[in-house]
Structure formats: C-alpha cells, structure tokens
Write a protein that holds these residues in place. Structure first.
Motif: not given
Length: 448
Positions: A215-223, A373-378, A382-385, A387-397
């Motif tokens: 069970t992996a946990v990412d602790l953030g400030i927005n979530t 796919s490499g380094v994502v672009k925040r 909306k910093y929680s979003l 974008t992968f190099t492939s154009g896929k958009r995903f939740n950063a947390d």
C-alpha cells in the motif's frame, strides 16, 4: 518471518463520576502528587547511594528510609507515615518508582549540562521538578476492581481514610475486545475535559501471511493522502484519495483569523504579546491531531483489507519547503502539511497489526511518469494535473503513488534491483528512481 514484537498501546476510558466522587478522585490525585514531591526530596538527598541500584533494589532501599514497620521501627524520615496516613502500599511503590525516574532524569541532564552538552552556550542549568503533574497508577485488586466494563471500583482518599467507590464507565475503545491483548495497570487522569482511566494494553500481533502487494501513500498539500495498492507484478488493484476537507477548512479558518486579529492589535507596527492567540493555536493543533488520526486510520484500513506486505511512504525527513510567490498561501499550506504526523500515526496503528512501514527515496516520484515515458509537465494553473510526453493527462499525486509503490516492491522483494537500471556514472537515472513500468519489465519478482 520473525515473530512480531510486543507493542504497548493505551486506551482512554471515560468515567462518569458523581459530584461527590469527583471530589474524592481529585483529592486522591492531589495526595498522590504530594507524596511524589515528598519522595523526590528523599531520593535526591540519597541519590549517591541509590543511583547505582536496580529498579527492584531501589524500592525497598527507599522504604527503609521512610516507611516504618514492626520489624523496622527506627527510620530516618518518619514524617511520611504521619503525613500520608494509611497510604496504600501499591501506590507508595508506584510513587517511589516515579520519583526515582524524575531524579534520575534530572541528574543525567545536569551532568550533560556540566559537561558542556547544551543547545545554546547561554543555556541555563536544568531544574529538579518535584511539582509534577503525575497521575496514580492503580493495581488490580489493591487499588481497583473492574466489574465487567460498565463499572470500576476505585480506592480513593476522602481526606482522612482510604475507601472504595464505584464509578461508572461511559466510554470505551476496542482493545479490550482483542483476546491476545493483555490489560496492564491503569491510571486515573483528570483534566479540564473530564475524568478518565488511562488503560495500557500489551498487544501481541499475530503472525501475518501477507499477499504480494504493498500500500503506497503519497502525502501532499492539495490532497492529504493519495493511496495506491500495487502488486509485485506492477498491477494497481486499488486507488483512493483521502482528504478530510471539512476539518482542514476548520483549521485554516481559525489560522486566518489570527492574522486579522494580529493586524488589529499591532496596527502597522509593534509586537504581539507572548501567548497571543494561544487558545486558537491549541485548537488548530488538536484539529491537526484529529486529521492525522483520520487519514492514518483509513490508510491502515486499506492495507488490512488487501492484506498488504507493507505500507510505503516517501522518506521526507529533513525536507524543507520553499516559499511560494508573493501574496500566495503556499507557505501556509506547507506549514499545515502533516507528513510526519500521518506517517508516525500510521506506523503505530500498523505495527499493532503486525505490519511494517517502508520508506523509499522521494526524488522524482511525481516528476517521472509511471509508464516510463519520461519527465511529466505540471499544469501551472492546476498543479495536481500532470501531462506525459505522450500527451496523456494524469493526476500527479496518483502518478507519484504508483511510483512509490513500485519502489517499495523493489526494496522489499527484489534480490537484485539493478536489472534494467543503470548507475549514476552512466549519466542515466540512478537505480533508486524506480517507476511502475520497471515492475512490468521485471515481471513477477520472487520474494527474497
């Protein structure tokens, strides 16, 4: 797998004493504290001969100085028996043990101060605090008798004698229901919130046979916490966001009122007095404490549900936040980031069930895409979003939680985690920067 070690946890049972019983309980605590203050003076005076004794040897040695018996009529401090008439023997021994601990702590700290081990050059020497806020420990059969879990019979002091009184129990926790837990000697606790029994339990977790997942946990400030359950083959079987927004809003609203009151108090200049808005800060600390328990409880529930082999966190020890832009509230958000509290509470709860907590390198968990796919672009708005190099958009947390889980699996079960990973010398990412895709490449690693 090794046998889980015993852990000690404490439940707080709420009492509902009558008006007369409240006076008796308060008087009992007060006379116990007076006895401790008296004993601190005796033990410190004779610490030269008492300091080298073991715990079992120290108690009878102190009693020879202050407790008169038929076989020991002449003692050095006969005032104790006169001042504390019919003081129960079990409470006396508990007071001796506590007072000896106070003196030992003071002597150690004072020696460290004398040797120059100080936080500041001008640090004042420590003081022996004989006026302590301790509470009496109750021994079964001698100081308390438990009648089911509805009533407890307690020996109390009425000002002239020690008597028994029945006090109703109105609030319980769950640890007394676990058959493997062993109840230890409780203590009477009285504060401005009520009357309680502080009941410690020795918990012996059962041997676990966990499934092949973490069970992996990412602790953030927005979530507050993003949770992902990752199998050893790299499959994500559960994902969840935990964010007690109502409690966070209550805390932030109170903190915002502090700046308003400060500006009204100081104007354009001046200083705030010591203890300014102390009650507000105390309330916010209690809210943070509650948030930590809410989030950690949910993390443990998920780990228990999926029978995870471990709970994985980022190693954020020593991490310092950077301030945000001018007039932004980012710095205040980081001050309310409960990364250490949530991690510690989770470890305590999970250890009680026989589980373990693992920490992994925090670098690039959210910056690298889980699919390799490499380094994502925040997203700047909306910093929680991400974008992968492939154009896929995903939740950063959630992306970070996937990578944290993968690193946890590699740390737990892989014999050789450098397959397919290059070292720092080659100019490529180091082996500790594992992503979820590395589990897909390695397949299903065997347990070490």
């Amino acid at each position: 797998m090794k046998t889980p070690a015993k852990v000690i946890r404490t439940d707080k049972w709420r009492l509902n004493p009558t008006t007369e019983q409240r006076v008796l309980l308060s008087e009992t605590v007060e006379v116990y504290r007076r006895a401790c203050r008296y004993l601190v003076g005796i033990i410190y005076t004779h610490w030269g001969e008492l300091g080298d004794l073991t715990a079992d040897q120290l108690t009878p040695a102190v009693e020879k100085l202050m407790h008169k018996t038929a076989k020991r009529p002449n003692i050095k401090y006969p005032q104790f028996n006169k001042t504390f008439y019919k003081f129960p023997s079990y409470l006396r021994r508990a007071a001796i043990a506590f007072s000896a601990g106070q003196v030992s702590s003071f002597v150690t700290r004072y020696r460290d101060w004398q040797s120059g081990s100080r936080k500041r050059k001008d640090a004042k020497p420590p003081r022996l605090n004989a006026s302590t806020g301790c509470y009496p420990s109750l021994y079964k059969g001698q100081c308390y008798k438990l009648h089911g879990f509805n009533t407890v019979e307690v020996k109390v002091f009425n000002g002239s004698d020690w008597i028994w009184t029945d006090v109703h129990i109105t609030g319980l926790r769950e640890r007394h229901l676990v058959a493997s837990n062993k109840m230890m000697s409780p203590s009477i606790v009285i504060n401005n919130r009520g009357y309680y029994l502080s009941v410690p339990f020795t918990c012996k977790p059962e041997k676990r046979k966990p499934e092949a997942n973490v069970t992996a946990v990412d602790l953030g400030i927005n979530t507050t916490a993003t949770i992902a359950v990752v199998t050893h083959s790299g499959t994500v079987i559960h994902a969840e966001f935990v964010h007690p927004g109502r409690d966070i809003d209550r805390r932030d609203k109170r903190l915002k009122s502090v700046s308003t009151r400060a500006s009204l108090t100081m104007g354009k200049g001046g200083k705030l007095h010591k203890g300014f808005c102390s009650k507000t800060y105390d309330k916010c600390r209690r809210i943070n404490h509650q948030i930590g328990h809410i989030v950690s409880k949910r993390i443990v529930e998920i780990a228990k549900k999926f029978n995870s082999s471990a709970i994985v966190f980022e190693n954020l020890k020593g991490w310092r936040p950077k301030g945000g832009k001018k007039r932004s509230n980012l710095r205040q958000k980081f001050h309310g980031w409960l990364k250490s509290k949530i991690r510690d509470f989770t470890e305590m709860k999970w250890a009680e069930l026989g589980g373990r907590v693992v920490e992994v390198v925090a670098a690039y968990t959210s910056k690298l895409a889980y699919d390799g796919s490499g380094v994502v672009k925040r997203n700047s708005k909306k910093y929680s979003l991400a974008t992968f190099t492939s154009g896929k958009r995903f939740n950063a947390d959630l992306n970070g939680a996937y990578n944290i889980g993968a690193r946890g699996v590699f740390k737990l079960v892989c014999r050789n985690d450098n397959e397919g990973r290059s070292s720092k010398r080659s100019g490529r990412p180091p082996r500790s920067w594992v992503c979820l895709c590395d589990l897909w490449v390695s397949g299903n690693p065997k347990l070490a």
